[in-house]
Design a protein around this motif. Structure first.
Motif, PDB file in Angstrom:
ATOM      1  N   ALA A 127       0.855  -1.184   0.000  1.00  0.00           N
ATOM      2  CA  ALA A 127       0.000   0.000   0.000  1.00  0.00           C
ATOM      3  C   ALA A 127       0.887   1.229   0.000  1.00  0.00           C
ATOM      4  CB  ALA A 127      -0.920   0.007   1.216  1.00  0.00           C
ATOM      5  N   THR A 140      -0.042   4.125   1.129  1.00  0.00           N
ATOM      6  CA  THR A 140      -0.488   5.003   2.207  1.00  0.00           C
ATOM      7  C   THR A 140      -0.105   4.350   3.528  1.00  0.00           C
ATOM      8  OG1 THR A 140      -2.676   3.951   2.035  1.00  0.00           O
ATOM      9  CG2 THR A 140      -2.406   6.110   0.990  1.00  0.00           C
ATOM     10  N   ALA A 171      -3.959   1.223   5.988  1.00  0.00           N
ATOM     11  CA  ALA A 171      -4.723   0.542   4.948  1.00  0.00           C
ATOM     12  C   ALA A 171      -5.477  -0.628   5.555  1.00  0.00           C
ATOM     13  CB  ALA A 171      -3.798   0.044   3.837  1.00  0.00           C
ATOM     14  N   TRP A 219      -7.283  -4.216   4.437  1.00  0.00           N
ATOM     15  CA  TRP A 219      -7.261  -5.219   3.378  1.00  0.00           C
ATOM     16  C   TRP A 219      -8.419  -6.183   3.627  1.00  0.00           C
ATOM     17  CZ3 TRP A 219      -3.721  -5.054  -0.638  1.00  0.00           C
ATOM     18  CH2 TRP A 219      -2.622  -4.205  -0.470  1.00  0.00           C
ATOM     19  N   ARG A 256      -6.348  -4.736   9.392  1.00  0.00           N
ATOM     20  CA  ARG A 256      -5.957  -3.324   9.329  1.00  0.00           C
ATOM     21  C   ARG A 256      -4.451  -3.253   9.511  1.00  0.00           C
ATOM     22  NH1 ARG A 256      -9.798   0.819  12.094  1.00  0.00           N
ATOM     23  NH2 ARG A 256     -10.644   0.680   9.973  1.00  0.00           N
ATOM     24  N   GLY A 305      -9.651  -2.863  -0.782  1.00  0.00           N
ATOM     25  CA  GLY A 305      -9.315  -1.981   0.336  1.00  0.00           C
ATOM     26  C   GLY A 305     -10.526  -1.509   1.101  1.00  0.00           C
ATOM     27  N   ASN A 352     -11.757   3.194   5.318  1.00  0.00           N
ATOM     28  CA  ASN A 352     -10.501   3.703   5.859  1.00  0.00           C
ATOM     29  C   ASN A 352     -10.123   4.956   5.069  1.00  0.00           C
ATOM     30  OD1 ASN A 352      -7.712   4.124   6.506  1.00  0.00           O
ATOM     31  ND2 ASN A 352      -7.574   1.990   7.143  1.00  0.00           N
ATOM     32  N   HIS A 359      -7.263   6.414   4.933  1.00  0.00           N
ATOM     33  CA  HIS A 359      -5.878   6.264   4.483  1.00  0.00           C
ATOM     34  C   HIS A 359      -4.974   7.408   4.929  1.00  0.00           C
ATOM     35  CE1 HIS A 359      -8.028   3.933   1.112  1.00  0.00           C
ATOM     36  NE2 HIS A 359      -7.626   3.065   2.038  1.00  0.00           N
ATOM     37  N   SER A 373      -5.823   5.154  -2.097  1.00  0.00           N
ATOM     38  CA  SER A 373      -4.658   4.361  -1.706  1.00  0.00           C
ATOM     39  C   SER A 373      -4.287   3.428  -2.854  1.00  0.00           C
ATOM     40  CB  SER A 373      -4.961   3.550  -0.444  1.00  0.00           C
ATOM     41  OG  SER A 373      -3.898   2.688  -0.111  1.00  0.00           O
ATOM     42  N   ARG A 408      -2.556   0.340  -4.499  1.00  0.00           N
ATOM     43  CA  ARG A 408      -2.223  -0.988  -3.977  1.00  0.00           C
ATOM     44  C   ARG A 408      -1.566  -1.841  -5.061  1.00  0.00           C
ATOM     45  NH1 ARG A 408      -5.582  -1.815   0.669  1.00  0.00           N
ATOM     46  NH2 ARG A 408      -6.098   0.308   1.371  1.00  0.00           N
TER      47      ARG A 408
END
Length: 492
Positions: free
Chosen positions: A373, A375, A378, A380, A402, A436, A445, A447, A461, A463
């Protein structure tokens, strides 16, 4: 039957007694969802020889006081239990029973009052075990839609409006997309002073559920219930003389909400099973240890609860999105299994070849990733979908973690998918989606490192998933153990 209502310290309490005999063992149900809805349940217990008691918790429906979820249940439950035990129609034995929030009310009698005033046995169905446990995934990710729906319907009010969130969404379909999440009460148009506390609560360790108790437990859950993981963990960690588990292919409504993988043999008569187990438990005749039955969805089979397959990795072919963008302004949607095929990818898609033979999976599943990521914060998500030979899609599992990794640096981690209990037909393909977001089921999120509940600034973000290092590990049964009958495993 004899039926009457009393008020205990301001709490409205209904009692229903069998027609003949006595004194009786008692069953106590404490609920925030209106004791009057338990009339049929009370009659069923009374027909089977039990004194049945239902009580509105403090501040709800006909009970006086302030409604403060989870705050008063230990003390109020103990007081109700002591009152029941002291009645002439009670033989002194008491079972605490309930589903969802009422299951928590039952459990605290065993945990907080293990001797005087506690429960001699506990029936906990689809247990909602605390504010934080219901509001967040074990990784900390916020369960937005479910909590918004519950608090809109039941929070900070004496009565309930089950459709409160649906009505608000009909007026403003983007209601849950507005920021911040903490501003939901204003958008609903009513005060919810307890809403901020939902997100300040901290999940306790699972081993907190292993507090010593003298009560046997019957835990009942559904594979498709959002508290399935907690139901199984409660059973595993129960520190009483015996624990039984019944898990079927049901949702939060249990047998009233069968999943697509339910079969006729999964239609358990729960009322009779509860009563039969209760008689054994009160007589001290349940065998020690942890036993139970788990339905293998997609088949007619019930298997012993301790059964588990061996972890087996499944080959995955990447389809799209090894590089994708998790954009909270355009998040992957939780309410549909349709996958967008155009534009910038919002998820990584992988698929297995068709199964060459039926696959029985039972136990904990997981996805192992090497991913990046760009950021510093993140989420997932890994969503596993079964694609049947006929073309239908069905969600099998969802997991989330997280992470706070260094931006741009690959990390290796595991996303738990929870427990699966399912037979997949030959020809089925498995689709794995790595995203995400999973909105609106879960909060987005931002980010930025800001709290997702109070954030107003949302950042995309970027990925990257190393698709050659994605491992889907499913607990496959290499051979079937001897099937069982649910009553056989519960009533021993």
């Amino acid at each position: 039957m004899t039926a009457f209502t009393v008020t205990l310290d301001g709490l409205a309490t209904d009692i229903r007694l069998p027609d003949h005999g006595g004194p009786f063992p008692a069953v106590l149900v404490r609920t925030p969802y209106d004791r009057l809805r338990h009339g049929a349940e009370l009659r069923g217990w009374a027909r089977r020889g039990f004194a049945a008691v239902a009580q509105d918790v403090r501040g709800r429906h006909a009970s006086a006081g302030e409604w403060r979820p989870y705050r008063n249940e230990a003390a109020d439950g103990a007081a109700a239990a002591r009152w029941v035990r002291g009645q002439t129609w009670s033989d002194g034995r008491l079972v605490a029973a309930g589903a969802s929030y009422a299951a928590y009310c039952a459990l605290v009698l065993a945990w907080e009052e293990p001797v005087a005033g506690g429960a001699d046995a506990v029936i906990a169905a689809v247990p909602a075990l605390g504010i934080a446990e219901t509001a967040r995934e074990p990784s900390g990710v916020e369960r937005l839609a479910a909590r918004a729906g519950w608090w809109a319907a039941h929070g900070d009010r004496r009565d309930s409006d089950e459709r409160a969130l649906d009505k608000a969404l009909a007026t403003d379909p983007g209601l849950l997309a507005h920021t911040p999440v903490s501003g939901l009460p204003a958008r609903l148009g009513r005060a919810l002073p307890s809403w901020p506390g939902v997100w300040r609560a901290v999940r306790g360790p699972v081993d907190a559920w292993s507090r010593p108790t003298g009560s046997p437990l019957l835990a009942v859950g559904g594979h498709h219930d959002h508290f399935a993981r907690e139901t199984v963990a409660l059973w595993r960690h129960w520190n009483g003389p015996s624990a039984r588990l019944l898990m079927g292919p049901w949702d939060h409504r249990l047998t009233a909400g069968p999943g697509a993988d339910a079969r006729p043999r999964h239609r358990v008569r729960l009322g009779e099973l509860y009563a039969d187990w209760t008689r054994l438990a009160l007589a001290g005749k349940t065998a020690t240890g942890h036993h139970g039955a788990v339905a293998l969805g997609g088949s007619p089979l019930w298997l012993p609860a301790g059964t588990a397959g061996e972890p087996h990795s499944h080959a995955l072919r990447p389809l799209r999105g090894a590089s994708f963008t998790a954009d909270p302004e355009r998040p992957a949607h939780s309410g549909t299994l349709t996958v967008p095929t155009g534009g910038v990818p919002d998820r990584c898609l992988l698929v297995t070849p068709p199964l060459t033979r039926p696959l029985d999976i039972l136990g904990a599943a997981e996805v192992r990733l090497r991913a990046t990521a760009w950021t510093p914060h993140a989420d997932w998500f890994a969503r596993l979908v079964a694609l049947a030979p006929g073309g239908t899609a069905e969600r099998l599992a969802l997991g989330t973690v997280r992470r706070a990794d260094q931006p741009g640096r690959p990390a290796e981690f595991t996303v738990p998918l929870g427990r699966l209990a399912r037979r997949l037909a030959a020809g089925t393909r498995l689709r794995l989606e790595i995203t995400g977001h999973h909105f609106p089921a879960h909060a987005r999120n931002p980010h930025s490192g800001d709290d997702p509940v109070t954030a107003t600034r949302l950042l995309p973000s970027r990925r990257e998933v190393d698709t050659g290092r994605v491992a889907l590990r499913l607990p496959a049964l290499r051979s079937l153990p001897a099937p069982t009958d649910p009553a056989t495993e519960i009533l021993r």
